[in-house]
Design a protein around this motif. Structure first.
Motif, short mmCIF file in Angstrom:
data_model
loop_
_atom_site.label_atom_id
_atom_site.label_comp_id
_atom_site.label_asym_id
_atom_site.label_seq_id
_atom_site.Cartn_x
_atom_site.Cartn_y
_atom_site.Cartn_z
N UNK A 283 88.32 37.62 51.37
CA UNK A 283 89.09 38.39 52.34
C UNK A 283 90.51 38.63 51.84
N UNK A 284 91.09 37.59 51.25
CA UNK A 284 92.47 37.73 50.76
C UNK A 284 92.51 38.73 49.60
N UNK A 285 91.53 38.67 48.71
CA UNK A 285 91.50 39.61 47.58
C UNK A 285 91.31 41.04 48.07
N UNK A 286 90.44 41.19 49.08
CA UNK A 286 90.20 42.53 49.63
C UNK A 286 91.49 43.08 50.23
N UNK A 287 92.19 42.22 50.98
CA UNK A 287 93.43 42.66 51.64
C UNK A 287 94.51 43.01 50.61
N UNK A 288 94.43 42.39 49.44
CA UNK A 288 95.46 42.61 48.42
C UNK A 288 95.15 43.75 47.46
#
Ligand code: ZN
Ligand code: MN
Length: 473
Positions: A283-288
């Protein structure tokens, strides 16, 4: 029946990690041969691989950017083959359970291709051929790769080339791969077959190897499509084989046929546990994820009024795009900012041999210079000179303009005197202008600008010159 060409690509992208895929050796091109090696990347008995988490992150970021589904758990396998650049005699890769499946990339105005899979693996070393001997350099052995495999969705060499160019740009913007094809950081193989148009069946595919440039990919596919179509036209059958591309002779050549196709005897890598990806990380990678280059180009064109060709130039690297956006925000006129960045600034940077990451002038300084030009405090000729100075000295544009006396002449009388002198010195041209050669006005204005050292306001200079010529009629 007209033939149809069917193309699928297999791309190997070297990931921008600090260390290799399964050991702590530096992942960097070059270096003294065999200086960046250890028992793990040499595959010495008793050594054990450990997975580079940064490589997993970069592979997953590529997958997310391409809309692929990242598996919560994937596995590593051994792909066995013997070659002198592979000291282990097997490559650690992912076969049955790859990092990600599905996804795709739609390139507006070019091709669209869906993806089969994206998996992680290690690179092999390099053979250095010299007259009479072949040397082995294992610095590259164990470098982290993401392999991206498309469905056979592409139809022409040009489509495939433009698709690969866009994928390359995306990888660069993700900071996942440097995209240097000549240096082998991004490599492409292509599967190509020709079938009767309208057929759903795939013909015998030829695998093309060693396509180390975008134009090489285009040319190799165009050559191969024509070669295969010709075989079918003359009633023959295309053989399933692997062919190389010879860029000098502009043709493909056979490397190995299906009889010698290797059997890799894949089996699960016993020294590595299943690779789990934490959903919270995902999720964090997608958001970034950064804005994709195609969306960025589209935004520049539709929201900022930038010409499509300039937008493409500005998005060639994330550094240049960032630079442009900061300049445009500070100055307020994106089109003028784009014009200067793609023109003068790029010329100065290239002459200095600097990369886009290393701009000769800070964006806020360029914006200040453009504001002086907009407010007609300097001429555009002077602005070019000031920009050169700024690049040399790192000074503020205002300081350079003051020191070098480059501000537009506040003294209209000196411009008028210069105009009168130029008209007097060139009676033939003045007469020709009066007789109707109106284009000569630009010639006079050019002289006037030169005479005033570029300090005359060009609009005012034109008016003064016109008035002077009229007064002589
Ligand atoms: Zn190592
Ligand atoms: Mn591979």
């Amino acid at each position: 029946m007209k033939p149809e060409t069917v193309i699928g690509l297999e791309i190997h992208a070297r990931l921008r990690t600090r260390t290799k895929m399964f050991c702590a050796c530096p992942n960097a091109a070059g270096g003294e041969p065999n200086s960046r090696i250890c028992p793990v990347c040499l595959g010495l008995p008793g050594s054990l691989p450990t997975v580079n988490r940064r490589a997993v992150e970069l592979g997953a970021r590529i997958a997310l950017a391409l809309g692929a589904r990242v598996a919560p758990e994937s596995r590593f396998d051994r792909k066995s083959y013997f070659y002198p650049d592979l000291p282990r005699n097997y490559q650690i890769t992912q076969f049955a359970e790859p990092l990600a499946v599905g996804g795709g990339l739609d390139v507006p105005g070019a091709g669209s291709a869906r993806l089969i899979r994206i998996h992680l693996e290690e690179d092999a070393g390099r053979l250095v051929h010299r007259p009479g001997e072949t040397l082995v350099d294992l610095n590259r052995a164990g470098a982290p790769l993401a392999e991206i495999v498309t469905r056979p969705d592409l139809r022409t060499g040009d489509e495939a080339a433009r698709w690969l160019a866009e994928l390359r740009l995306l990888l660069i913007h993700l900071d996942a791969c440097d995209g240097e094809m000549a240096a082998g950081s991004l490599r492409c193989d292509a599967n190509i077959s020709v079938r009767p148009r309208g057929s759903d069946e795939l013909g015998a595919a030829v695998e093309l190897k060693n396509l180390n440039s975008i134009s090489g990919l285009r040319r190799a596919l165009e050559f191969e499509a024509a070669r295969q179509a010709e075989i079918l036209r003359s009633g023959g059958a295309v053989e399933r084989e692997t062919r190389g591309w010879d860029p000098d002779r502009g043709r493909t050549y056979p490397m190995r046929g299906k009889e010698t196709a290797p059997d890799y005897r894949y089996f699960p890598e016993p020294d590595l546990p299943p690779l789990a990806v934490d959903p919270a990380d995902l999720d964090a990678w997608r958001a970034g994820l950064p804005e994709p280059p195609a969306a960025r180009r589209g935004r520049y064109v539709s929201e900022m009024g930038i010409a499509a060709e300039q937008a493409a130039v500005l998005v060639e690297t994330p550094a240049e795009a960032e630079y442009f956006e900061r300049t445009a925000a500070a100055f307020g006129d994106p089109r003028e900012a784009a014009r200067w960045i793609c023109g003068e600034l790029r010329r100065i940077r290239r002459a200095a041999g600097a990369a886009a990451e290393d701009p000769p002038v800070a964006p806020e300084r360029l914006a200040a210079l453009l504001a002086m030009l907009r407010d007609r405090r300097i001429s555009s000729a002077a602005a070019k000179i000031v920009l050169e100075r700024m690049a040399d000295t790192g000074e503020d544009p205002g300081a350079i303009v003051r020191r070098e006396g480059l501000s537009l002449s506040a003294d209209p009388r000196s411009v008028e005197a210069a105009a009168a002198a130029i008209a007097a010195e060139n009676p033939d041209q003045a007469e020709a202008w009066a007789a109707g050669k109106t284009g000569l006005l630009e010639w006079f204005v050019g002289r006037l600008m030169a005479r005033t050292g570029g300090r005359a306001d060009p609009v005012a200079a034109r008016e003064v010159m016109l008035r002077e010529l009229k007064s002589r009629k």
